[in-house]
Design an enzyme around this catalytic site. Structure first.
Site, PDB file in Angstrom:
ATOM      1  N   CYS A 172       5.116   6.396  13.280  1.00 55.73           N
ATOM      2  CA  CYS A 172       6.054   5.253  13.188  1.00 55.73           C
ATOM      3  C   CYS A 172       7.502   5.703  13.066  1.00 55.73           C
ATOM      4  O   CYS A 172       8.414   4.889  13.196  1.00 55.73           O
ATOM      5  CB  CYS A 172       5.680   4.362  12.012  1.00 55.73           C
ATOM      6  SG  CYS A 172       3.984   3.785  12.088  1.00 55.73           S
TER       7      CYS A 172
ATOM      8  N   HIS B   8      11.874   0.210  10.290  1.00 62.40           N
ATOM      9  CA  HIS B   8      10.519   0.117  10.833  1.00 62.40           C
ATOM     10  C   HIS B   8       9.842  -1.127  10.250  1.00 62.40           C
ATOM     11  O   HIS B   8       9.874  -1.351   9.037  1.00 62.40           O
ATOM     12  CB  HIS B   8       9.754   1.387  10.472  1.00 62.40           C
ATOM     13  CG  HIS B   8       8.296   1.311  10.782  1.00 62.40           C
ATOM     14  ND1 HIS B   8       7.828   0.852  11.999  1.00 62.40           N
ATOM     15  CD2 HIS B   8       7.203   1.612  10.038  1.00 62.40           C
ATOM     16  CE1 HIS B   8       6.511   0.879  11.976  1.00 62.40           C
ATOM     17  NE2 HIS B   8       6.102   1.332  10.808  1.00 62.40           N
TER      18      HIS B   8
ATOM     19  N   ASN C   6       3.084  -4.432  13.063  1.00 64.03           N
ATOM     20  CA  ASN C   6       3.624  -3.066  13.068  1.00 64.03           C
ATOM     21  C   ASN C   6       3.309  -2.423  14.419  1.00 64.03           C
ATOM     22  O   ASN C   6       2.152  -2.148  14.713  1.00 64.03           O
ATOM     23  CB  ASN C   6       2.965  -2.304  11.907  1.00 64.03           C
ATOM     24  CG  ASN C   6       3.379  -0.847  11.839  1.00 64.03           C
ATOM     25  OD1 ASN C   6       3.961  -0.300  12.781  1.00 64.03           O
ATOM     26  ND2 ASN C   6       3.063  -0.203  10.736  1.00 64.03           N
TER      27      ASN C   6
HETATM   28  O1  UT7 Z   1       3.794   2.405   9.542  1.00 66.34           O
HETATM   29  C1  UT7 Z   1       3.261   2.675   8.298  1.00 66.34           C
HETATM   30  C2  UT7 Z   1       1.954   1.945   8.254  1.00 66.34           C
HETATM   31  N1  UT7 Z   1       1.429   1.483   7.048  1.00 66.34           N
HETATM   32  C3  UT7 Z   1       2.029   0.684   6.123  1.00 66.34           C
HETATM   33  O2  UT7 Z   1       3.178   0.389   6.121  1.00 66.34           O
HETATM   34  C4  UT7 Z   1       1.111   0.167   5.061  1.00 66.34           C
HETATM   35  C5  UT7 Z   1       1.795  -0.080   3.741  1.00 66.34           C
HETATM   36  N2  UT7 Z   1       0.905  -0.803   2.859  1.00 66.34           N
HETATM   37  C6  UT7 Z   1       0.741  -2.145   2.917  1.00 66.34           C
HETATM   38  O3  UT7 Z   1       1.366  -2.808   3.728  1.00 66.34           O
HETATM   39  C7  UT7 Z   1      -0.180  -2.801   1.913  1.00 66.34           C
HETATM   40  O4  UT7 Z   1      -0.650  -1.825   1.013  1.00 66.34           O
HETATM   41  C8  UT7 Z   1      -1.377  -3.540   2.583  1.00 66.34           C
HETATM   42  C9  UT7 Z   1      -0.883  -4.780   3.299  1.00 66.34           C
HETATM   43  C10 UT7 Z   1      -2.116  -2.615   3.540  1.00 66.34           C
HETATM   44  C11 UT7 Z   1      -2.362  -3.994   1.509  1.00 66.34           C
HETATM   45  O5  UT7 Z   1      -1.706  -4.838   0.584  1.00 66.34           O
HETATM   46  P1  UT7 Z   1      -1.874  -4.606  -0.973  1.00 66.34           P
HETATM   47  O6  UT7 Z   1      -1.103  -5.647  -1.650  1.00 66.34           O
HETATM   48  O7  UT7 Z   1      -1.526  -3.179  -1.274  1.00 66.34           O
HETATM   49  O8  UT7 Z   1      -3.394  -4.876  -1.183  1.00 66.34           O
HETATM   50  P2  UT7 Z   1      -4.510  -3.928  -1.828  1.00 66.34           P
HETATM   51  O9  UT7 Z   1      -4.828  -2.796  -0.919  1.00 66.34           O
HETATM   52  O10 UT7 Z   1      -4.119  -3.625  -3.248  1.00 66.34           O
HETATM   53  O11 UT7 Z   1      -5.753  -4.887  -1.863  1.00 66.34           O
HETATM   54  C12 UT7 Z   1      -5.796  -6.040  -2.727  1.00 66.34           C
HETATM   55  C13 UT7 Z   1      -7.072  -6.793  -2.433  1.00 66.34           C
HETATM   56  C14 UT7 Z   1      -8.314  -5.932  -2.412  1.00 66.34           C
HETATM   57  O12 UT7 Z   1      -9.374  -6.652  -2.965  1.00 66.34           O
HETATM   58  P3  UT7 Z   1      -9.833  -6.410  -4.498  1.00 66.34           P
HETATM   59  O13 UT7 Z   1     -10.245  -4.969  -4.571  1.00 66.34           O
HETATM   60  O14 UT7 Z   1      -8.609  -6.725  -5.329  1.00 66.34           O
HETATM   61  O15 UT7 Z   1     -10.954  -7.376  -4.653  1.00 66.34           O
HETATM   62  C15 UT7 Z   1      -8.576  -5.739  -0.936  1.00 66.34           C
HETATM   63  O16 UT7 Z   1      -9.937  -5.504  -0.659  1.00 66.34           O
HETATM   64  O17 UT7 Z   1      -6.996  -7.417  -1.145  1.00 66.34           O
HETATM   65  C16 UT7 Z   1      -8.148  -7.074  -0.381  1.00 66.34           C
HETATM   66  N3  UT7 Z   1      -7.781  -7.043   1.020  1.00 66.34           N
HETATM   67  C17 UT7 Z   1      -7.785  -8.138   1.801  1.00 66.34           C
HETATM   68  N4  UT7 Z   1      -8.112  -9.415   1.535  1.00 66.34           N
HETATM   69  C18 UT7 Z   1      -8.007 -10.290   2.543  1.00 66.34           C
HETATM   70  C19 UT7 Z   1      -7.349  -5.990   1.755  1.00 66.34           C
HETATM   71  N5  UT7 Z   1      -7.089  -6.391   3.005  1.00 66.34           N
HETATM   72  C20 UT7 Z   1      -7.355  -7.704   3.053  1.00 66.34           C
HETATM   73  C21 UT7 Z   1      -7.271  -8.673   4.084  1.00 66.34           C
HETATM   74  N6  UT7 Z   1      -7.598  -9.940   3.775  1.00 66.34           N
HETATM   75  N7  UT7 Z   1      -6.862  -8.373   5.318  1.00 66.34           N
END
Ligand code: UT7
Length: 320
Positions: free
Chosen positions: A111, A247, A277
Protein backbone atom coordinates in the site's frame (compact mmCIF):
# COMPACT_ATOMS: atom_id res chain seq x y z
CA UNK A 1 15.30 21.62 -10.06
CA UNK A 2 12.78 19.18 -8.68
CA UNK A 3 9.80 17.05 -9.74
CA UNK A 4 6.28 18.32 -10.43
CA UNK A 5 3.14 16.27 -11.01
CA UNK A 6 1.91 17.53 -14.38
CA UNK A 7 -0.95 15.09 -15.01
CA UNK A 8 -3.20 12.65 -13.12
CA UNK A 9 -5.67 9.92 -14.08
CA UNK A 10 -7.55 7.04 -12.54
CA UNK A 11 -9.75 4.13 -13.48
CA UNK A 12 -12.03 1.90 -11.42
CA UNK A 13 -14.01 -1.10 -12.69
CA UNK A 14 -17.72 -0.48 -13.22
CA UNK A 15 -18.83 -3.42 -11.10
CA UNK A 16 -19.65 -2.27 -7.56
CA UNK A 17 -20.08 -4.53 -4.52
CA UNK A 18 -21.89 -2.94 -1.57
CA UNK A 19 -21.62 -3.88 2.09
CA UNK A 20 -25.11 -5.38 1.81
CA UNK A 21 -23.90 -7.54 -1.08
CA UNK A 22 -21.13 -8.89 1.20
CA UNK A 23 -23.62 -9.54 3.99
CA UNK A 24 -25.36 -11.98 1.61
CA UNK A 25 -22.50 -14.48 2.03
CA UNK A 26 -20.54 -13.24 5.09
CA UNK A 27 -21.48 -12.88 8.75
CA UNK A 28 -21.25 -9.09 8.62
CA UNK A 29 -23.45 -6.02 8.17
CA UNK A 30 -23.44 -2.66 6.41
CA UNK A 31 -23.62 -0.98 9.83
CA UNK A 32 -20.51 -2.78 11.16
CA UNK A 33 -18.41 -2.07 8.08
CA UNK A 34 -19.42 1.61 7.90
CA UNK A 35 -18.86 2.18 11.61
CA UNK A 36 -15.47 0.41 11.84
CA UNK A 37 -14.00 1.49 8.49
CA UNK A 38 -16.06 4.19 6.73
CA UNK A 39 -16.41 1.96 3.64
CA UNK A 40 -19.82 1.74 1.89
CA UNK A 41 -18.87 -0.10 -1.32
CA UNK A 42 -15.92 -1.08 -3.48
CA UNK A 43 -15.29 -1.44 -7.23
CA UNK A 44 -14.42 -5.02 -8.16
CA UNK A 45 -12.67 -6.27 -11.28
CA UNK A 46 -14.62 -8.88 -13.20
CA UNK A 47 -12.01 -9.78 -15.78
CA UNK A 48 -9.96 -6.78 -16.93
CA UNK A 49 -7.00 -7.22 -14.60
CA UNK A 50 -4.25 -5.06 -13.15
CA UNK A 51 -2.50 -4.18 -16.44
CA UNK A 52 -5.64 -3.06 -18.28
CA UNK A 53 -6.71 -0.87 -15.36
CA UNK A 54 -3.19 0.57 -15.10
CA UNK A 55 -3.17 1.37 -18.83
CA UNK A 56 -6.54 3.17 -18.65
CA UNK A 57 -5.45 5.30 -15.68
CA UNK A 58 -2.12 6.04 -17.40
CA UNK A 59 -3.74 7.15 -20.67
CA UNK A 60 -5.93 9.56 -18.68
CA UNK A 61 -2.89 10.93 -16.82
CA UNK A 62 -0.96 11.43 -20.07
CA UNK A 63 -3.94 13.21 -21.67
CA UNK A 64 -4.28 15.36 -18.57
CA UNK A 65 -0.56 16.25 -18.74
CA UNK A 66 -0.95 17.15 -22.42
CA UNK A 67 2.24 15.33 -23.45
CA UNK A 68 3.04 12.75 -26.09
CA UNK A 69 3.44 9.19 -24.70
CA UNK A 70 6.82 9.12 -26.47
CA UNK A 71 8.03 11.89 -24.11
CA UNK A 72 7.99 9.42 -21.18
CA UNK A 73 11.41 7.98 -20.40
CA UNK A 74 10.55 5.76 -17.42
CA UNK A 75 7.42 3.86 -16.33
CA UNK A 76 7.15 2.59 -12.76
CA UNK A 77 4.18 0.34 -12.03
CA UNK A 78 3.51 -0.09 -8.31
CA UNK A 79 1.56 -3.28 -7.67
CA UNK A 80 1.49 -6.39 -5.54
CA UNK A 81 -1.18 -8.00 -7.73
CA UNK A 82 0.41 -8.16 -11.19
CA UNK A 83 -1.51 -10.25 -13.74
CA UNK A 84 1.64 -12.02 -14.86
CA UNK A 85 5.03 -12.88 -13.42
CA UNK A 86 6.60 -12.01 -16.81
CA UNK A 87 6.63 -9.60 -18.51
CA UNK A 88 6.39 -6.84 -15.95
CA UNK A 89 3.23 -4.70 -15.70
CA UNK A 90 5.05 -1.49 -16.64
CA UNK A 91 6.18 -2.92 -20.00
CA UNK A 92 2.61 -3.97 -20.78
CA UNK A 93 1.36 -0.48 -19.86
CA UNK A 94 4.07 0.93 -22.15
CA UNK A 95 2.66 -1.09 -25.05
CA UNK A 96 -0.89 0.15 -24.36
CA UNK A 97 0.03 3.83 -24.12
CA UNK A 98 2.12 3.79 -27.32
CA UNK A 99 5.69 4.22 -26.11
CA UNK A 100 8.37 1.95 -27.52
CA UNK A 101 11.64 2.95 -25.92
CA UNK A 102 11.51 3.90 -22.23
CA UNK A 103 12.71 1.95 -19.19
CA UNK A 104 9.95 -0.01 -17.45
CA UNK A 105 9.79 -1.86 -14.18
CA UNK A 106 7.43 -2.89 -11.41
CA UNK A 107 7.81 -2.03 -7.76
CA UNK A 108 6.15 -3.84 -4.87
CA UNK A 109 5.85 -1.91 -1.63
CA UNK A 110 2.21 -2.93 -1.05
CA UNK A 111 0.00 0.00 0.00
CA UNK A 112 3.05 2.31 0.14
CA UNK A 113 3.80 1.41 -3.50
CA UNK A 114 2.59 4.58 -5.21
CA UNK A 115 4.47 6.87 -2.81
CA UNK A 116 7.59 4.69 -3.19
CA UNK A 117 7.16 4.96 -6.98
CA UNK A 118 6.77 8.73 -6.92
CA UNK A 119 9.80 9.14 -4.64
CA UNK A 120 11.80 6.87 -6.94
CA UNK A 121 10.71 8.93 -9.97
CA UNK A 122 11.93 12.02 -8.11
CA UNK A 123 15.33 10.38 -7.50
CA UNK A 124 15.65 9.60 -11.23
CA UNK A 125 14.64 13.15 -12.20
CA UNK A 126 16.94 14.79 -9.63
CA UNK A 127 19.90 12.69 -10.72
CA UNK A 128 19.32 13.57 -14.38
CA UNK A 129 18.57 9.96 -15.35
CA UNK A 130 15.01 10.81 -16.43
CA UNK A 131 12.97 13.90 -17.32
CA UNK A 132 9.41 12.57 -17.51
CA UNK A 133 8.19 9.57 -15.53
CA UNK A 134 4.84 7.78 -15.51
CA UNK A 135 4.04 6.34 -12.07
CA UNK A 136 1.00 4.09 -11.88
CA UNK A 137 -0.44 2.19 -8.92
CA UNK A 138 -2.81 -0.60 -9.95
CA UNK A 139 -4.27 -3.43 -7.90
CA UNK A 140 -6.69 -6.31 -8.20
CA UNK A 141 -6.90 -6.94 -4.47
CA UNK A 142 -10.07 -8.99 -5.03
CA UNK A 143 -8.01 -11.90 -6.34
CA UNK A 144 -5.74 -12.21 -3.28
CA UNK A 145 -8.21 -11.67 -0.44
CA UNK A 146 -10.05 -14.59 1.11
CA UNK A 147 -13.75 -13.90 0.46
CA UNK A 148 -14.59 -16.10 3.45
CA UNK A 149 -12.54 -13.98 5.89
CA UNK A 150 -14.80 -11.15 7.02
CA UNK A 151 -12.01 -9.41 8.96
CA UNK A 152 -10.01 -8.66 5.79
CA UNK A 153 -12.06 -9.00 2.60
CA UNK A 154 -14.55 -6.27 3.51
CA UNK A 155 -11.74 -3.70 3.40
CA UNK A 156 -10.40 -4.05 -0.13
CA UNK A 157 -11.29 -2.95 -3.65
CA UNK A 158 -9.76 -2.78 -7.13
CA UNK A 159 -8.61 0.16 -9.24
CA UNK A 160 -5.72 2.16 -10.65
CA UNK A 161 -4.32 5.68 -10.38
CA UNK A 162 -1.48 7.31 -12.29
CA UNK A 163 0.56 10.50 -12.45
CA UNK A 164 3.02 11.99 -14.91
CA UNK A 165 5.96 13.48 -13.00
CA UNK A 166 8.36 15.83 -14.78
CA UNK A 167 11.39 18.03 -14.13
CA UNK A 168 10.35 21.53 -13.01
CA UNK A 169 11.43 24.35 -10.75
CA UNK A 170 8.74 23.73 -8.14
CA UNK A 171 7.23 20.50 -6.88
CA UNK A 172 8.54 17.82 -4.51
CA UNK A 173 10.16 19.33 -1.42
CA UNK A 174 10.87 16.33 0.78
CA UNK A 175 10.50 12.55 0.79
CA UNK A 176 10.49 9.80 3.43
CA UNK A 177 10.55 6.03 2.93
CA UNK A 178 11.11 3.14 5.28
CA UNK A 179 10.31 -0.45 6.12
CA UNK A 180 10.52 -2.80 9.09
CA UNK A 181 10.69 -6.35 7.78
CA UNK A 182 10.58 -7.75 11.31
CA UNK A 183 6.82 -7.22 11.16
CA UNK A 184 6.45 -8.82 7.75
CA UNK A 185 4.01 -11.44 8.99
CA UNK A 186 1.35 -8.88 9.99
CA UNK A 187 0.10 -8.69 6.39
CA UNK A 188 1.16 -11.56 4.16
CA UNK A 189 0.23 -13.51 1.05
CA UNK A 190 2.32 -16.22 -0.65
CA UNK A 191 3.14 -16.28 -4.35
CA UNK A 192 0.99 -18.75 -6.26
CA UNK A 193 3.86 -20.93 -7.53
CA UNK A 194 5.84 -22.50 -4.72
CA UNK A 195 7.33 -25.62 -6.27
CA UNK A 196 9.70 -26.78 -8.98
CA UNK A 197 10.63 -30.23 -10.30
CA UNK A 198 12.75 -30.98 -7.22
CA UNK A 199 10.97 -29.53 -4.25
CA UNK A 200 8.32 -27.29 -2.80
CA UNK A 201 8.22 -24.44 -0.32
CA UNK A 202 5.20 -24.92 1.90
CA UNK A 203 2.36 -22.53 1.12
CA UNK A 204 1.39 -20.85 4.39
CA UNK A 205 -0.95 -18.16 3.13
CA UNK A 206 -2.57 -18.88 -0.23
CA UNK A 207 -4.71 -15.75 0.37
CA UNK A 208 -3.94 -12.56 2.20
CA UNK A 209 -3.85 -12.76 5.99
CA UNK A 210 -3.78 -9.65 8.14
CA UNK A 211 -3.64 -8.79 11.82
CA UNK A 212 -5.95 -5.78 11.56
CA UNK A 213 -5.38 -4.43 15.04
CA UNK A 214 -1.59 -4.54 14.71
CA UNK A 215 -1.73 -2.78 11.32
CA UNK A 216 -4.04 -0.19 12.84
CA UNK A 217 -1.61 0.49 15.71
CA UNK A 218 1.35 0.65 13.33
CA UNK A 219 -0.42 3.10 11.00
CA UNK A 220 -1.55 5.56 13.68
CA UNK A 221 1.99 5.64 15.14
CA UNK A 222 4.13 5.52 11.99
CA UNK A 223 2.21 7.80 9.62
CA UNK A 224 2.38 10.88 11.91
CA UNK A 225 6.07 10.08 12.61
CA UNK A 226 6.84 9.95 8.88
CA UNK A 227 4.91 13.16 8.25
CA UNK A 228 6.79 14.97 11.03
CA UNK A 229 10.09 13.80 9.48
CA UNK A 230 8.88 15.06 6.10
CA UNK A 231 7.84 18.45 7.50
CA UNK A 232 11.12 18.84 9.44
CA UNK A 233 13.13 18.19 6.25
CA UNK A 234 11.19 20.97 4.49
CA UNK A 235 11.23 23.30 7.53
CA UNK A 236 7.43 23.37 7.66
CA UNK A 237 4.71 22.92 10.29
CA UNK A 238 1.71 20.59 10.04
CA UNK A 239 -0.79 23.47 9.81
CA UNK A 240 0.97 24.89 6.72
CA UNK A 241 -0.15 21.92 4.63
CA UNK A 242 -3.36 22.41 2.61
CA UNK A 243 -4.14 18.77 1.74
CA UNK A 244 -3.16 15.50 3.39
CA UNK A 245 -3.76 12.75 0.84
CA UNK A 246 -3.34 9.58 2.87
CA UNK A 247 -3.60 5.93 1.91
CA UNK A 248 -7.32 5.14 2.14
CA UNK A 249 -7.43 2.13 4.47
CA UNK A 250 -9.78 3.08 7.30
CA UNK A 251 -11.45 6.41 8.09
CA UNK A 252 -10.62 5.93 11.78
CA UNK A 253 -6.90 5.71 10.93
CA UNK A 254 -7.13 8.96 8.94
CA UNK A 255 -9.01 10.69 11.77
CA UNK A 256 -6.43 9.52 14.29
CA UNK A 257 -3.54 10.81 12.16
CA UNK A 258 -5.32 14.18 11.80
CA UNK A 259 -5.76 14.36 15.57
CA UNK A 260 -2.14 13.45 16.28
CA UNK A 261 -0.93 16.12 13.85
CA UNK A 262 -3.36 18.68 15.33
CA UNK A 263 -4.81 19.43 11.89
CA UNK A 264 -8.58 19.62 11.17
CA UNK A 265 -10.08 16.62 9.38
CA UNK A 266 -11.27 18.92 6.52
CA UNK A 267 -7.72 18.89 5.19
CA UNK A 268 -7.81 15.08 4.94
CA UNK A 269 -9.91 14.23 1.89
CA UNK A 270 -11.51 10.78 2.04
CA UNK A 271 -12.95 8.65 -0.77
CA UNK A 272 -12.65 5.20 0.79
CA UNK A 273 -16.43 5.09 1.26
CA UNK A 274 -16.64 4.42 -2.52
CA UNK A 275 -13.44 2.46 -3.24
CA UNK A 276 -12.40 0.67 -0.04
CA UNK A 277 -8.66 0.08 0.26
CA UNK A 278 -7.16 -0.17 -3.24
CA UNK A 279 -3.59 -0.54 -1.89
CA UNK A 280 -1.04 1.13 -4.23
CA UNK A 281 -3.88 2.77 -6.20
CA UNK A 282 -5.57 4.62 -3.33
CA UNK A 283 -3.40 7.76 -3.17
CA UNK A 284 -3.31 8.46 -6.94
CA UNK A 285 -7.06 7.77 -7.32
CA UNK A 286 -7.82 10.36 -4.63
CA UNK A 287 -5.26 12.79 -6.06
CA UNK A 288 -6.86 12.53 -9.50
CA UNK A 289 -10.37 13.05 -8.13
CA UNK A 290 -9.19 16.20 -6.36
CA UNK A 291 -7.32 17.43 -9.42
CA UNK A 292 -10.33 16.94 -11.71
CA UNK A 293 -12.63 18.68 -9.22
CA UNK A 294 -10.15 21.58 -9.25
CA UNK A 295 -9.62 21.31 -5.52
CA UNK A 296 -5.84 21.62 -5.93
CA UNK A 297 -4.61 25.16 -6.64
CA UNK A 298 -1.16 25.97 -7.95
CA UNK A 299 1.04 26.69 -4.93
CA UNK A 300 -0.97 24.48 -2.53
CA UNK A 301 1.14 22.35 -0.20
CA UNK A 302 0.26 18.67 -0.47
CA UNK A 303 1.40 15.74 1.68
CA UNK A 304 0.88 12.19 0.46
CA UNK A 305 1.50 9.19 2.71
CA UNK A 306 1.14 5.44 2.45
CA UNK A 307 1.67 2.45 4.75
CA UNK A 308 1.22 -1.27 4.39
CA UNK A 309 2.73 -4.73 4.11
CA UNK A 310 6.44 -4.95 4.75
CA UNK A 311 5.72 -3.17 7.00
CA UNK A 312 6.47 -0.25 4.70
CA UNK A 313 5.75 3.45 4.90
CA UNK A 314 6.40 6.39 2.60
CA UNK A 315 5.53 10.08 2.36
CA UNK A 316 6.02 12.98 -0.05
CA UNK A 317 5.61 16.74 0.44
CA UNK A 318 5.14 18.87 -2.65
CA UNK A 319 3.99 22.22 -3.93
CA UNK A 320 1.18 21.72 -6.44
O1 UT7 B 1 -3.32 -1.03 3.80
C1 UT7 B 1 -3.19 -1.51 5.09
C2 UT7 B 1 -4.26 -2.54 5.24
N1 UT7 B 1 -4.84 -2.81 6.48
C3 UT7 B 1 -5.41 -1.93 7.35
O2 UT7 B 1 -5.37 -0.74 7.25
C4 UT7 B 1 -6.16 -2.56 8.48
C5 UT7 B 1 -6.17 -1.73 9.73
N2 UT7 B 1 -7.11 -2.29 10.68
C6 UT7 B 1 -8.44 -2.07 10.63
O3 UT7 B 1 -8.91 -1.35 9.76
C7 UT7 B 1 -9.32 -2.67 11.70
O4 UT7 B 1 -8.50 -3.32 12.65
C8 UT7 B 1 -10.38 -3.66 11.13
C9 UT7 B 1 -11.44 -2.90 10.36
C10 UT7 B 1 -9.72 -4.71 10.25
C11 UT7 B 1 -11.08 -4.38 12.28
O5 UT7 B 1 -11.68 -3.43 13.14
P1 UT7 B 1 -11.48 -3.53 14.71
O6 UT7 B 1 -12.25 -2.43 15.30
O7 UT7 B 1 -10.01 -3.58 14.99
O8 UT7 B 1 -12.17 -4.88 15.05
P2 UT7 B 1 -11.57 -6.16 15.79
O9 UT7 B 1 -10.60 -6.87 14.93
O10 UT7 B 1 -11.15 -5.75 17.18
O11 UT7 B 1 -12.85 -7.07 15.93
C12 UT7 B 1 -13.95 -6.71 16.78
C13 UT7 B 1 -15.04 -7.73 16.59
C14 UT7 B 1 -14.57 -9.17 16.69
O12 UT7 B 1 -15.56 -9.93 17.32
P3 UT7 B 1 -15.43 -10.30 18.89
O13 UT7 B 1 -14.17 -11.10 19.02
O14 UT7 B 1 -15.37 -8.97 19.61
O15 UT7 B 1 -16.68 -11.08 19.14
C15 UT7 B 1 -14.49 -9.60 15.24
O16 UT7 B 1 -14.66 -10.99 15.09
O17 UT7 B 1 -15.64 -7.59 15.30
C16 UT7 B 1 -15.65 -8.86 14.64
N3 UT7 B 1 -15.54 -8.64 13.21
C17 UT7 B 1 -16.60 -8.39 12.42
N4 UT7 B 1 -17.92 -8.32 12.71
C18 UT7 B 1 -18.74 -8.05 11.69
C19 UT7 B 1 -14.42 -8.59 12.45
N5 UT7 B 1 -14.75 -8.33 11.18
C20 UT7 B 1 -16.09 -8.21 11.14
C21 UT7 B 1 -17.01 -7.94 10.10
N6 UT7 B 1 -18.31 -7.87 10.43
N7 UT7 B 1 -16.62 -7.75 8.84
Amino acid sequence: MTTRIIGTGHYAPEHVVTNDDLAQFLDTSDAWIRERTGIHMRHIDIGEGTTAMAAKASIRAIENAGISPEAIDLIIAATSTADEVLPNTASMVQKEIGNSHCACYDLNAACSGFVYGLNTAHAFIKSGMADTVLVVGSETMSKIVDWNDRSTCILFGDGAGAVVAARDEEGIESVVMGSDGRSGDIIACDARTMENKWGARPVKNPFMIMNGQEVFKFAVRKVPEAIHELLDQAGMKADQIDHYILHQANERIIASVAKRLGVPMERFPVNLFEYGNTSAASVPILLDEMNRRQLLKRGDKVVMAGFGAGLTWGATLLTW
